[in-house]
Design an enzyme around this catalytic site. Structure first.
Site, PDB file in Angstrom:
ATOM      1  N   ASP A 138      31.780 108.248  37.912  1.00  0.00           N
ATOM      2  CA  ASP A 138      32.484 107.087  37.347  1.00  0.00           C
ATOM      3  C   ASP A 138      32.037 105.790  38.023  1.00  0.00           C
ATOM      4  O   ASP A 138      31.627 105.794  39.189  1.00  0.00           O
ATOM      5  CB  ASP A 138      34.006 107.305  37.514  1.00  0.00           C
ATOM      6  CG  ASP A 138      34.810 106.401  36.598  1.00  0.00           C
ATOM      7  OD1 ASP A 138      34.237 105.795  35.672  1.00  0.00           O
ATOM      8  OD2 ASP A 138      36.034 106.304  36.830  1.00  0.00           O
ATOM      9  N   LEU A 182      19.905 126.671  41.018  1.00  0.00           N
ATOM     10  CA  LEU A 182      21.125 125.868  40.835  1.00  0.00           C
ATOM     11  C   LEU A 182      21.571 126.017  39.383  1.00  0.00           C
ATOM     12  O   LEU A 182      20.758 125.915  38.468  1.00  0.00           O
ATOM     13  CB  LEU A 182      20.832 124.387  41.125  1.00  0.00           C
ATOM     14  CG  LEU A 182      21.971 123.406  40.792  1.00  0.00           C
ATOM     15  CD1 LEU A 182      23.129 123.568  41.779  1.00  0.00           C
ATOM     16  CD2 LEU A 182      21.488 121.964  40.800  1.00  0.00           C
ATOM     17  N   HIS A 211      24.738 102.654  33.027  1.00  0.00           N
ATOM     18  CA  HIS A 211      24.564 104.075  32.674  1.00  0.00           C
ATOM     19  C   HIS A 211      23.139 104.534  32.997  1.00  0.00           C
ATOM     20  O   HIS A 211      22.930 105.662  33.435  1.00  0.00           O
ATOM     21  CB  HIS A 211      24.884 104.306  31.198  1.00  0.00           C
ATOM     22  CG  HIS A 211      26.328 104.061  30.861  1.00  0.00           C
ATOM     23  ND1 HIS A 211      27.360 104.586  31.622  1.00  0.00           N
ATOM     24  CD2 HIS A 211      26.923 103.338  29.888  1.00  0.00           C
ATOM     25  CE1 HIS A 211      28.524 104.202  31.105  1.00  0.00           C
ATOM     26  NE2 HIS A 211      28.285 103.436  30.061  1.00  0.00           N
TER      27      HIS A 211
HETATM   28  C1  IPE Z   1      35.794 109.943  33.223  1.00  0.00           C
HETATM   29  O1  IPE Z   1      35.637 108.592  33.416  1.00  0.00           O
HETATM   30  C2  IPE Z   1      34.758 110.463  32.257  1.00  0.00           C
HETATM   31  C3  IPE Z   1      33.387 110.519  32.765  1.00  0.00           C
HETATM   32  C4  IPE Z   1      32.996 110.184  33.968  1.00  0.00           C
HETATM   33  C5  IPE Z   1      32.411 111.028  31.829  1.00  0.00           C
HETATM   34  P1  IPE Z   1      36.383 107.528  32.501  1.00  0.00           P
HETATM   35  O2  IPE Z   1      35.918 106.190  32.939  1.00  0.00           O
HETATM   36  O3  IPE Z   1      36.229 107.853  31.069  1.00  0.00           O
HETATM   37  O4  IPE Z   1      37.910 107.763  32.905  1.00  0.00           O
HETATM   38  P2  IPE Z   1      39.162 106.785  32.861  1.00  0.00           P
HETATM   39  O5  IPE Z   1      39.187 106.160  31.488  1.00  0.00           O
HETATM   40  O6  IPE Z   1      38.967 105.747  33.913  1.00  0.00           O
HETATM   41  O7  IPE Z   1      40.339 107.645  33.157  1.00  0.00           O
HETATM   42  C1  IPE Z   2      31.228 106.565  33.939  1.00  0.00           C
HETATM   43  O1  IPE Z   2      31.162 105.198  34.113  1.00  0.00           O
HETATM   44  C2  IPE Z   2      30.301 107.056  32.865  1.00  0.00           C
HETATM   45  C3  IPE Z   2      30.977 107.456  31.611  1.00  0.00           C
HETATM   46  C4  IPE Z   2      32.263 107.533  31.418  1.00  0.00           C
HETATM   47  C5  IPE Z   2      30.114 107.813  30.508  1.00  0.00           C
HETATM   48  P1  IPE Z   2      32.085 104.221  33.301  1.00  0.00           P
HETATM   49  O2  IPE Z   2      31.359 103.773  32.082  1.00  0.00           O
HETATM   50  O3  IPE Z   2      33.412 104.808  33.054  1.00  0.00           O
HETATM   51  O4  IPE Z   2      32.212 103.009  34.309  1.00  0.00           O
HETATM   52  P2  IPE Z   2      33.505 102.120  34.581  1.00  0.00           P
HETATM   53  O5  IPE Z   2      34.594 103.047  34.970  1.00  0.00           O
HETATM   54  O6  IPE Z   2      33.791 101.404  33.298  1.00  0.00           O
HETATM   55  O7  IPE Z   2      33.098 101.203  35.673  1.00  0.00           O
HETATM   56 MG    MG Z   3      35.144 104.799  34.088  1.00  0.00          MG
END
Ligand code: IPE
Ligand code: IPE
Ligand code: MG
Length: 248
Positions: free
Chosen positions: A22, A133, A39
């Site tokens: 995240d 792995l 990303h």
């Molecule tokens: C969780 O992160 C999903 C992934 C890392 C793929 P999100 O960014 O979607 O989660 P929330 O919305 O902060 O709970």
């Molecule tokens: C996690 O990073 C990746 C996915 C959920 C695909 P985020 O896109 O949720 O990044 P933040 O949380 O908005 O910073």
């Molecule tokens: Mg996120």
């Protein structure tokens, strides 16, 4: 090159690490870049993390790449994430295969574009005999969706109520035959599960760091493993040290 971090004895290395990758969006915004640049940076980091996982001697790695709720993001971001997945498979598959990584998918494959489904199935087929792995990629994955899916299959299979056990339910999960995660790492500091492995995480240890995913490096990974190595996993029982004192 040593196979394990010197500070963590092999018997204390978790067998299965799961990661909520995240903070890509915030990493990008902090740099004045579009979220998709975050990303992409996250994907670069994933390659390093997979390599470190092999070096550390962890046998199973599960990564949360796209949740069932992530469909609710702006269409350009969703489209970009789908393209990134395909791009990663195209660019990394042969290297991952050479490194002995077995790719698996958890989540609803049928909910994805047919071209992506084909690529994922090809990757699974190509790497199925690798055993250095096991890499589970959670893509279009939701913990509740997984449980709903399991219940549907159990009913379709006509399993009698009295045969439904903890072990049987585990076998109906996308993670059938994979041990539960010992350690779950969440980057970017959020203190929530976000629908990840809600069945399997019953007794997982957590490591949460404020670091955004693209910056989560080998040193911090090692630190997470060291933290895990010092945990006393009680599973609802009494600490082993206390038991020794009582017996003394
Ligand atoms: C969780 O992160 C999903 C992934 C890392 C793929 P999100 O960014 O979607 O989660 P929330 O919305 O902060 O709970
Ligand atoms: C996690 O990073 C990746 C996915 C959920 C695909 P985020 O896109 O949720 O990044 P933040 O949380 O908005 O910073
Ligand atoms: Mg996120």
């Amino acid at each position: 090159m040593s196979d394990t971090p010197t500070t963590v004895p092999i018997e204390r290395v978790p067998q299965h690490v799961a990661m909520i990758m995240d903070g890509n969006g915030r990493w990008a915004i902090q740099r004045g870049l579009p979220r998709l640049a975050g990303h992409k940076a996250g994907t670069e980091n994933l390659r390093r993390v997979i390599r470190s996982t092999v070096e550390f001697g962890v046998k199973y790695l599960t990564i949360y790449a796209f949740s069932t709720e992530n469909w609710g993001r702006p269409p350009e971001e969703v489209k970009g994430l789908m393209l990134i997945l395909q791009d990663v498979i195209d660019r990394e598959l042969s290297e991952l295969n050479k490194e002995g990584v077995q790719l698996r998918h958890i989540g609803r494959l049928e909910g994805l574009d047919p071209r992506i489904q084909k690529k994922v199935l090809k990757a699974i087929e190509l790497t199925k005999n690798n055993d250095r792995l096991i890499l589970n990629v959670a893509f279009n994955y939701g913990g509740r969706d997984e449980i709903v899916c399991a219940i549907q299959k159990i009913i379709k299979d006509g399993i009698p109520a009295e045969d439904i056990t903890d072990a049987l339910v585990s076998k109906y999960m996308f993670t059938a035959n994979v041990p539960d995660p010992d350690l779950i790492i969440r980057t970017s500091g959020e203190l929530r599960v976000s629908n990840f492995l809600i069945w399997q995480a019953a007794y997982s240890e957590w490591y949460i760091t404020p670091t955004f995913w693209p910056d989560f490096d080998k040193e911090e990974y090692r630190h997470a493993l060291e933290s895990f190595a010092h945990r006393d996993r009680r599973y609802g029982k009494v600490a082993s040290s206390e038991l020794q004192e009582t017996n003394a």
